[in-house]
Design a protein around this motif. Structure first.
Motif, PDB file in Angstrom:
ATOM      1  N   GLN A 108       0.835  -1.206   0.000  1.00 16.59           N
ATOM      2  CA  GLN A 108       0.000   0.000   0.000  1.00 16.59           C
ATOM      3  C   GLN A 108       0.871   1.257   0.000  1.00 16.59           C
ATOM      4  N   LYS A 109       2.009   1.193   0.659  1.00 16.39           N
ATOM      5  CA  LYS A 109       2.914   2.343   0.713  1.00 16.39           C
ATOM      6  C   LYS A 109       3.685   2.532  -0.579  1.00 16.39           C
ATOM      7  N   ASN A 110       4.139   1.438  -1.190  1.00 17.10           N
ATOM      8  CA  ASN A 110       5.068   1.545  -2.313  1.00 17.10           C
ATOM      9  C   ASN A 110       4.455   1.337  -3.689  1.00 17.10           C
ATOM     10  N   VAL A 111       3.415   0.507  -3.781  1.00 18.20           N
ATOM     11  CA  VAL A 111       2.858   0.161  -5.087  1.00 18.20           C
ATOM     12  C   VAL A 111       1.552   0.881  -5.374  1.00 18.20           C
ATOM     13  N   TRP A 112       0.691   1.022  -4.369  1.00 17.11           N
ATOM     14  CA  TRP A 112      -0.599   1.677  -4.620  1.00 17.11           C
ATOM     15  C   TRP A 112      -0.450   3.088  -5.189  1.00 17.11           C
ATOM     16  N   PRO A 113       0.527   3.885  -4.745  1.00 17.75           N
ATOM     17  CA  PRO A 113       0.705   5.208  -5.375  1.00 17.75           C
ATOM     18  C   PRO A 113       1.066   5.119  -6.859  1.00 17.75           C
TER      19      PRO A 113
END
Length: 322
Positions: free
Chosen positions: A277-282
């Motif tokens: 969620q921190k690294n890929v969702w953005p």
């Protein structure tokens, strides 16, 4: 509820739409009304009787990733509420109207994505982030070789690695599949039916390899890795018993590793979800990484969807939708 049930080990026709008890939830579990479920090769292996479900997971209903709406929360759930749209990584049971899963294995559906697109993400993104970026420690500027570039894992690995600044090379079974991989961000492709990837890459070398083939690919992978290179295995469809030249591993200071995701402990999956969620969702929400859906099928046509998956002609994910 209705669910796709494996009536006995065998081909696609053993999948039948049947009535099945709706799951009960407790603790930190949520009940998801499934709108879409992603297909994966492991579903085929389970259907054939070659991939037993881990303890506590459904042995009769395949499906490792879904997207839908939370309709009920257990008393210990803190991060989600009824009505939230989520996608989730499962140990099984995804080909159904409802599924129960612990909240730490859920992620919010990214902005502007359909349920079908969101359902294509969990299994591949969890696998790629865990193996390529954690175990493989792929860094910007390094060269990454991904076997099976047109697979669900492939299209995910290409886009994330490219976006984060690595050079991406893929192996594929046709030039058409190769061109599609180039469109997704791969720098080059090797058609394994007409080219030998070891010969093509022996002078250039690579830093990280993600391999799902095994067999005689092992020696070739070892030969083309640069010093300090990392080889990560996630499957061995061509055989798990191999010959390994230990001296090459020693002299080149290589790391040879691998993992499976389905049977990993809950706390690992929960922490992995947070990192994703921190690294890929953005990357998804900024349109730098997009799900690639090859075709959708109604749940009632799960057998036909499995036939297409086994055919191997697709590039992208195959999804069941309601």
């Amino acid at each position: 509820m209705k669910a796709i049930v494996i009536t006995k080990p065998g081909g696609p026709d053993v999948l039948e739409l049947q009535e099945y008890p709706t799951p009960e939830i407790s603790g930190d579990e949520v009940l998801i009304e499934v709108k879409a479920a992603g297909l994966n090769r492991s579903d085929v292996f389970q259907r054939e009787g070659n991939y037993p479900a881990p303890e506590g997971a459904s042995a009769e209903i395949p499906g490792l990733e879904v997207a839908g709406t939370i309709v009920k929360c257990g008393p210990d759930v803190v991060d989600f509420t009824v009505g939230d749209k989520v996608c989730a990584l499962l140990a099984g049971g995804g080909y159904a109207e409802y599924v129960a899963v612990r909240e730490g294995q859920c992620l919010p559906v990214p902005v502007d994505l359909s349920f079908a697109e969101a359902a294509s993400l969990p299994e591949t993104v969890f696998t790629v982030w865990s193996n390529v970026f954690q175990r493989g420690n792929l860094q910007p500027g390094e060269t990454f070789l991904l076997h099976g570039g047109n697979s669900g894992i492939g299209i995910t690995g290409i886009q994330i690695a490219h976006t984060l600044g690595s050079k991406v090379i893929v192996t594929v079974g046709s030039d058409e599949k190769g061109r599609k991989c180039l469109e997704l961000g791969a720098d080059s492709y090797i058609n394994y039916k007409t080219q030998n990837f070891e010969t093509e890459l022996q002078n250039e070398g690579v830093d990280v390899i993600l391999d799902m083939i095994g067999g005689d690919y092992l020696a070739k992978n070892i030969n083309i890795l640069k010093p300090e290179g990392r080889l990560v295995h996630i499957n061995a469809v061509s055989g798990s018993h191999v010959d390994l030249d230990i001296w090459k591993v020693l002299t080149k200071r290589l790391t040879v590793t691998g993992s499976t995701l389905r049977s990993r402990e809950y706390e690992f999956k929960k922490q992995l979800a947070k990192e994703i969620q921190k690294n890929v969702w953005p990357l998804i929400e900024s349109k730098k990484f997009r799900p690639v859906i090859y075709k959708t099928f109604p749940f009632s046509e799960a057998a036909e969807a499995h036939r297409l998956l086994e055919d191997g002609s697709h590039t992208g994910k195959i999804i069941l939708v309601r």
